[in-house]
Design a protein around this motif. Structure first.
Motif, PDB file in Angstrom:
ATOM      1  N   LYS A 168      29.333  16.972  22.216  1.00 38.29           N
ATOM      2  CA  LYS A 168      29.707  17.646  23.538  1.00 38.29           C
ATOM      3  C   LYS A 168      29.989  19.183  23.665  1.00 38.29           C
ATOM      4  O   LYS A 168      29.458  19.867  24.652  1.00 38.29           O
ATOM      5  CB  LYS A 168      31.178  17.069  23.481  1.00 38.29           C
ATOM      6  N   ASP A 176      26.177  19.544  24.809  1.00 37.15           N
ATOM      7  CA  ASP A 176      26.475  19.184  25.914  1.00 37.15           C
ATOM      8  C   ASP A 176      25.981  17.740  26.305  1.00 37.15           C
ATOM      9  O   ASP A 176      25.364  17.627  27.253  1.00 37.15           O
ATOM     10  CB  ASP A 176      25.636  20.074  27.172  1.00 37.15           C
ATOM     11  N   ASP A 177      26.113  16.938  25.301  1.00 36.66           N
ATOM     12  CA  ASP A 177      25.307  15.404  25.273  1.00 36.66           C
ATOM     13  C   ASP A 177      26.682  14.608  25.331  1.00 36.66           C
ATOM     14  O   ASP A 177      27.460  14.448  24.359  1.00 36.66           O
ATOM     15  CB  ASP A 177      24.770  15.191  23.924  1.00 36.66           C
ATOM     16  N   GLU A 224      20.154  22.265  22.841  1.00 30.35           N
ATOM     17  CA  GLU A 224      20.727  22.367  24.367  1.00 30.35           C
ATOM     18  C   GLU A 224      19.690  21.677  25.233  1.00 30.35           C
ATOM     19  O   GLU A 224      19.889  20.706  26.069  1.00 30.35           O
ATOM     20  CB  GLU A 224      20.875  23.926  24.823  1.00 30.35           C
ATOM     21  N   PHE A 225      18.375  21.791  24.788  1.00 28.59           N
ATOM     22  CA  PHE A 225      17.237  21.135  25.551  1.00 28.59           C
ATOM     23  C   PHE A 225      17.428  19.629  25.459  1.00 28.59           C
ATOM     24  O   PHE A 225      17.612  18.642  26.308  1.00 28.59           O
ATOM     25  CB  PHE A 225      15.956  21.735  25.039  1.00 28.59           C
ATOM     26  N   GLY A 245      19.935  17.853  24.296  1.00 24.82           N
ATOM     27  CA  GLY A 245      21.225  17.230  24.983  1.00 24.82           C
ATOM     28  C   GLY A 245      21.286  17.075  26.247  1.00 24.82           C
ATOM     29  O   GLY A 245      22.009  16.226  26.890  1.00 24.82           O
ATOM     30  N   HIS A 246      20.244  17.771  26.970  1.00 27.15           N
ATOM     31  CA  HIS A 246      20.170  17.395  28.473  1.00 27.15           C
ATOM     32  C   HIS A 246      18.973  16.566  28.919  1.00 27.15           C
ATOM     33  O   HIS A 246      18.763  16.288  30.153  1.00 27.15           O
ATOM     34  CB  HIS A 246      19.981  18.921  29.198  1.00 27.15           C
ATOM     35  N   THR A 247      18.684  15.615  27.992  1.00 23.42           N
ATOM     36  CA  THR A 247      17.854  14.804  28.218  1.00 23.42           C
ATOM     37  C   THR A 247      17.975  13.781  29.420  1.00 23.42           C
ATOM     38  O   THR A 247      17.344  13.226  30.043  1.00 23.42           O
ATOM     39  CB  THR A 247      17.195  14.006  26.698  1.00 23.42           C
ATOM     40  N   HIS A 280      19.042  14.725  33.305  1.00 19.98           N
ATOM     41  CA  HIS A 280      18.383  15.645  33.760  1.00 19.98           C
ATOM     42  C   HIS A 280      16.711  15.045  33.838  1.00 19.98           C
ATOM     43  O   HIS A 280      16.181  15.257  34.636  1.00 19.98           O
ATOM     44  CB  HIS A 280      18.489  16.823  33.128  1.00 19.98           C
ATOM     45  N   TYR A 286      28.649   9.194  33.759  1.00 23.46           N
ATOM     46  CA  TYR A 286      28.241  10.231  32.918  1.00 23.46           C
ATOM     47  C   TYR A 286      28.792  11.227  33.470  1.00 23.46           C
ATOM     48  O   TYR A 286      29.441  11.965  32.492  1.00 23.46           O
ATOM     49  CB  TYR A 286      26.774  10.171  32.741  1.00 23.46           C
ATOM     50  N   ASN A 287      28.818  11.815  34.547  1.00 21.63           N
ATOM     51  CA  ASN A 287      29.174  13.156  34.986  1.00 21.63           C
ATOM     52  C   ASN A 287      30.436  13.041  34.974  1.00 21.63           C
ATOM     53  O   ASN A 287      31.265  14.094  34.647  1.00 21.63           O
ATOM     54  CB  ASN A 287      28.668  13.691  36.286  1.00 21.63           C
ATOM     55  N   LYS A 318      31.965  13.600  31.475  1.00 23.86           N
ATOM     56  CA  LYS A 318      31.742  14.967  31.145  1.00 23.86           C
ATOM     57  C   LYS A 318      32.972  15.910  31.657  1.00 23.86           C
ATOM     58  O   LYS A 318      33.497  16.842  31.154  1.00 23.86           O
ATOM     59  CB  LYS A 318      30.374  15.539  31.425  1.00 23.86           C
TER      60      LYS A 318
END
Length: 238
Positions: free
Chosen positions: A26, A30-31, A123-124, A126-128, A131, A226-227, A230
């Motif tokens: 997290k 940011d996952d 970071e990349f 975790g945004h799989t 996004h 999910y959002n 978060k």
């Protein structure tokens, strides 16, 4: 060692509490994959945390490939090498394998380069979701099981032209999804960019299970949940 808060090291053995692994997912990646929630029944340590620890301990090679072969939990204690010549296996004390890797090319233990690449990749990665994967599923008219959304990290590879960089970013270049019955294999290809110049390339492969026909309303509900998870986490931390 910026990862010291996300693992426990004792006599070269590495283990994780659920809280440490969840915090890494997290706070660093940011996952918010539910598999990394501390109360998850099928809890697992993020693959990106293992990747990060390997780079921090054994260094960065120009060419690296990783394949995950087992789920690491809070009950797992790992042996992670401090040097890799060509291949290596990450195992527990019973020699059960959780990850295997191969490396080639030049090598560095420059902490600034390693941390820059680690943070950029994590970071990349975790945004799989949502996004990248939502768009990919929509294009292929399939979606994951909404009641048991299983997205598993299978493997990744990177190839760098050189190791002489101080900062780096990842830029998505293409995506594919190969479907076989109710399973899908997603490939996310990316460029490694430093000072606006592409200095390497990489691929990340993920397994999607329980595929079914795409439904926008259901996907919207999954993304909303999910959002919401978060947003709740961020609110609790502030």
């Amino acid at each position: 060692m910026f990862l010291e808060n996300y693992c426990r090291i004792s006599d070269d053995k590495i283990s994780f509490t659920r809280q440490q692994a969840s915090d890494f997912a997290k706070q660093i990646a940011d996952d918010f994959n539910p598999l990394h929630d501390i109360n998850a029944k099928r809890f697992c340590v993020p693959g990106d945390l293992l990747f990060s620890l390997i780079l921090e301990r054994a260094g960065l090679h120009q060419e690296m490939s990783f394949r995950f072969s087992g789920m690491v939990t809070d009950a797992t204690t790992l042996n992670i090498p401090t040097e890799i010549n060509s291949t290596a296996r990450i195992t527990d004390d019973k020699q059960k394998e959780y990850l295997n890797m191969s490396v080639a090319g030049n090598h560095t233990k420059n902490s600034q380069s390693i941390e820059a690449l680690t943070r950029a990749y994590v970071e990349f990665s975790g945004h799989t979701f949502p996004h990248i994967l939502v768009d990919l599923m929509q294009k292929n008219k399939v979606m994951i099981n909404p009641t048991r959304p299983m997205v598993m990290y299978e493997s990744m590879s990177i190839k760098l032209d050189n190791l002489d960089f101080q900062d780096i970013t990842l830029r998505l270049s293409s995506t594919t999804l190969a479907i076989e019955g109710k399973r899908g294999n997603a490939c996310l290809s990316f460029d490694l960019v430093s000072q606006e110049k592409i200095i390497g390339h990489g691929k990340k492969f993920m397994l999607l299970s329980g595929l079914r026909d795409y439904c926008q309303e259901t996907i919207d509900s999954i993304v909303t949940q999910y959002n919401h998870t978060k947003a709740q986490y961020i609110a609790q931390k502030n």
